[in-house]
Design an enzyme around this catalytic site. Structure first.
Site, PDB file in Angstrom:
ATOM      1  N   GLY A 190      42.885  27.422  35.196  1.00 22.22           N
ATOM      2  CA  GLY A 190      43.245  28.702  35.798  1.00 22.22           C
ATOM      3  C   GLY A 190      42.187  29.173  36.773  1.00 22.22           C
ATOM      4  N   GLY A 192      42.015  31.857  38.536  1.00 21.04           N
ATOM      5  CA  GLY A 192      42.151  33.287  38.838  1.00 21.04           C
ATOM      6  C   GLY A 192      40.783  33.939  38.818  1.00 21.04           C
ATOM      7  N   VAL A 193      40.798  35.276  38.813  1.00 21.09           N
ATOM      8  CA  VAL A 193      39.541  36.026  38.859  1.00 21.09           C
ATOM      9  C   VAL A 193      38.633  35.644  37.696  1.00 21.09           C
ATOM     10  CG1 VAL A 193      38.576  38.353  38.773  1.00 21.09           C
ATOM     11  CG2 VAL A 193      40.722  37.960  39.964  1.00 21.09           C
ATOM     12  N   HIS A 454      21.645  51.501  60.139  1.00 22.16           N
ATOM     13  CA  HIS A 454      21.149  50.203  60.574  1.00 22.16           C
ATOM     14  C   HIS A 454      19.775  49.947  59.966  1.00 22.16           C
ATOM     15  CE1 HIS A 454      20.361  46.728  63.065  1.00 22.16           C
ATOM     16  NE2 HIS A 454      19.145  47.225  63.293  1.00 22.16           N
TER      17      HIS A 454
END
Ligand SMILES: Cc1cc2nc3c(=O)[nH]c(=O)nc-3n(C[C@H](O)[C@H](O)[C@H](O)COP(=O)(O)OP(=O)(O)OC[C@H]3O[C@@H](n4cnc5c(N)ncnc54)[C@H](O)[C@@H]3O)c2cc1C
Length: 475
Positions: A190, A192-193, A454
């Protein structure tokens, strides 16, 4: 003797405990019942999220990230380490401490907000004019009655048919967060996440990790461009990913676990690993709730059936979080919990599913909100896209982490932001700005005109918004 409340909440995961606190803030007399028990037999509120989900996984992700930084990246900064060591027991101990701090924090919040907490398993006992009766098993052993009840009982890991979790070799998220020593070879079924996050933890600590995924596309729910980038980066990091596989059998013995599967070409393959994580989704948890006692309707997949406002078929009974439809995310559960508490109090609680952010805490992180490019194409919506790479961002260069990009999708005519997708450093934090923007129906130009500090990673968000209009300043 039963105890009377305005509201009884069943489950103290993020859906339940947040609903209980919000309801108490709104003046209700609230009880919250939770069955989770810690190693010492005491209560451990916080649900899957706190005990075996979001919090412990992020604690281990941080530890493994630190290890990887020390082993592979400190030298670029002129920092030398002659004897880098790893103490997995200590790492797991730290994770347990973080979990306990969160459990204790919730108990403190209950006290602060005067929520009565009951430790035990709740089940419906019946319903009459006085309200819904909820029995609480040991250790609390009480009967609670309330006109309003919120079911927030969460979900459990789905096992492969015929392959139960033993949490020693065949692991759910629970076992995956408590492996006592780094396995040489680790399999994950799996992609997934949860599978990717757990695979990343153990790969960074030294495991050779192979992920097997049934679907032909990698991270199908993610914007295709971002998913492709993620696949490239994860593969380069050494994560073995096989897509389009069909699992034939899983066998565990003293030597390890053998997975037999057909690859995407239909050819038979075997994978031999020391441990196997199975992360193929989660199932709603209504075990022992005795839903029949009050005629509470479940849907065909076992979720508590609810309308858009989380109302069940039983008047006064609501359900939120993983046990109902929608994304299985802690913050979605919380939002529903707040909205339901407010609705019970006669207010207009609201959850905007279009602006629920998603995050995958791999390295680099992946985060997004709104629609993907493939969804917009399928819907026939005219859109403009703009991307900005972290490679061109000064702060990312200083961090030494220039992988990935920010991508904006905006309506072709109105410039309204339709989706924002980020793969890169601190994507989980950066996405918040775009969630706010979308909630306020901002245009890409709004973000482009806002002053961003920045040097900061958030400048990549501004530049991606500028890119929608093809006028980036730094790329
Ligand atoms: C490994 C992993 C990592 C995750 N990471 C993230 C992440 O980073 N971000 C994110 O948003 N989501 C994440 N999730 C998903 C998140 O954990 C869930 O979406 C969230 O916990 C759902 O909250 P909930 O309140 O609905 O249920 P839960 O958190 O499952 O809580 C339900 C609670 O109800 C209790 N309960 C159940 N039945 C009864 C009963 N009859 N009587 C009394 N108590 C009962 C349970 O013991 C539990 O404490 C992760 C999940 C996993 C497994």
């Amino acid at each position: 003797m039963s105890k009377q409340f305005d509201l009884v909440v069943i489950g103290a995961g993020p859906g339940g405990y947040i609903a209980a606190i919000r309801a108490a803030q709104l003046g209700m007399k609230v009880a919250c019942v939770d069955a989770w028990t810690n190693g010492a037999g005491g209560p451990a509120p916080g649900g899957t999220c706190t005990n075996v989900g979001c919090i412990p996984s992020k604690a281990l992700l941080q530890s493994s990230e630190n290890y990887e930084q020390a082993g592979h990246h400190f030298a670029e900064h002129g920092i030398g380490l002659s004897n880098l060591t790893m103490d997995v027991a200590k790492m797991l101990g730290r994770k347990d401490t973080v979990v306990k701090q969160n459990n204790d924090g919730i108990l403190y919040l209950f006290k602060k907000n005067k929520v009565s907490f009951f430790h035990g398993r709740a089940s419906f006992a019946g319903r009459d004019a006085a309200g819904v009766q909820v029995s609480v098993g040991a250790p609390a052993g009480e009967t609670l009655v309330a006109a309003q009840v919120i079911v927030a009982t969460g979900s459990n890991a789905r096992a492969l048919p015929g392959v139960p979790f033993d949490e020693k070799q065949i692991l759910s998220n629970e076992g995956a967060l408590a492996i006592p020593a780094v396995p040489k070879k680790l399999g994950v079924i799996g992609a997934g996440v949860i599978g990717l996050e757990m695979g990343s933890v153990w790969r960074r600590l030294g495991s050779q990790v192979t992920v097997l995924e049934a679907l032909p596309a990698f991270l199908g729910a993610v914007d295709e461009q971002i998913a492709k980038e993620a696949h490239k980066i994860f593969t380069k990091q050494g994560l073995g990913i096989s897509l389009g596989v069909k699992i034939e059998s899983v066998k565990a013995d003293k030597k390890g676990v053998t997975v037999s599967y057909l690859d995407a070409k239909g050819e038979a393959q075997t994978l031999a690993v020391d441990k196997l994580i199975v992360s193929i989704g989660r199932v709603p948890n209504t075990d022992g709730l005795n839903a029949e006692a009050i005629g509470l309707k479940l849907d065909e997949r076992g979720f508590v059936a609810v309308d858009d406002d989380c109302r069940t078929n039983v008047p006064g009974v609501w359900a939120v979080g993983d046990v109902v439809r929608g994304p299985m995310l802690a913050h979605k559960a919380e939002e529903e919990g707040v909205a339901v508490a407010e609705r019970i109090a006669g207010q207009h609680g609201h959850v905007n599913f279009n602006t629920v952010p998603w995050v995958i805490y791999t390295s680099p992180e992946i985060a997004w909100v709104g629609q993907t490019e493939q969804q917009l194409k399928a819907a026939g919506r005219a859109y403009k896209a703009g991307t900005f790479p972290f490679m061109a961002n000064g702060r990312a260069r200083a961090l030494g982490d220039t992988t990935g990009m920010v991508k904006f999708l905006a309506d072709a005519a109105t410039d309204e932001i339709l989706g924002v997708h980020i793969i890169g450093p601190y994507a989980s934090e950066l996405i918040a700005e775009s969630v706010v923007a979308m909630e306020f129906k901002a245009a890409a130009e709004d973000i482009a005109r806002i002053c961003h500090a920045h040097p900061s990673l958030s400048e990549a968000t501004k530049e991606a918004a500028l890119a929608v209009d093809k006028r980036t300043l730094n790329f």
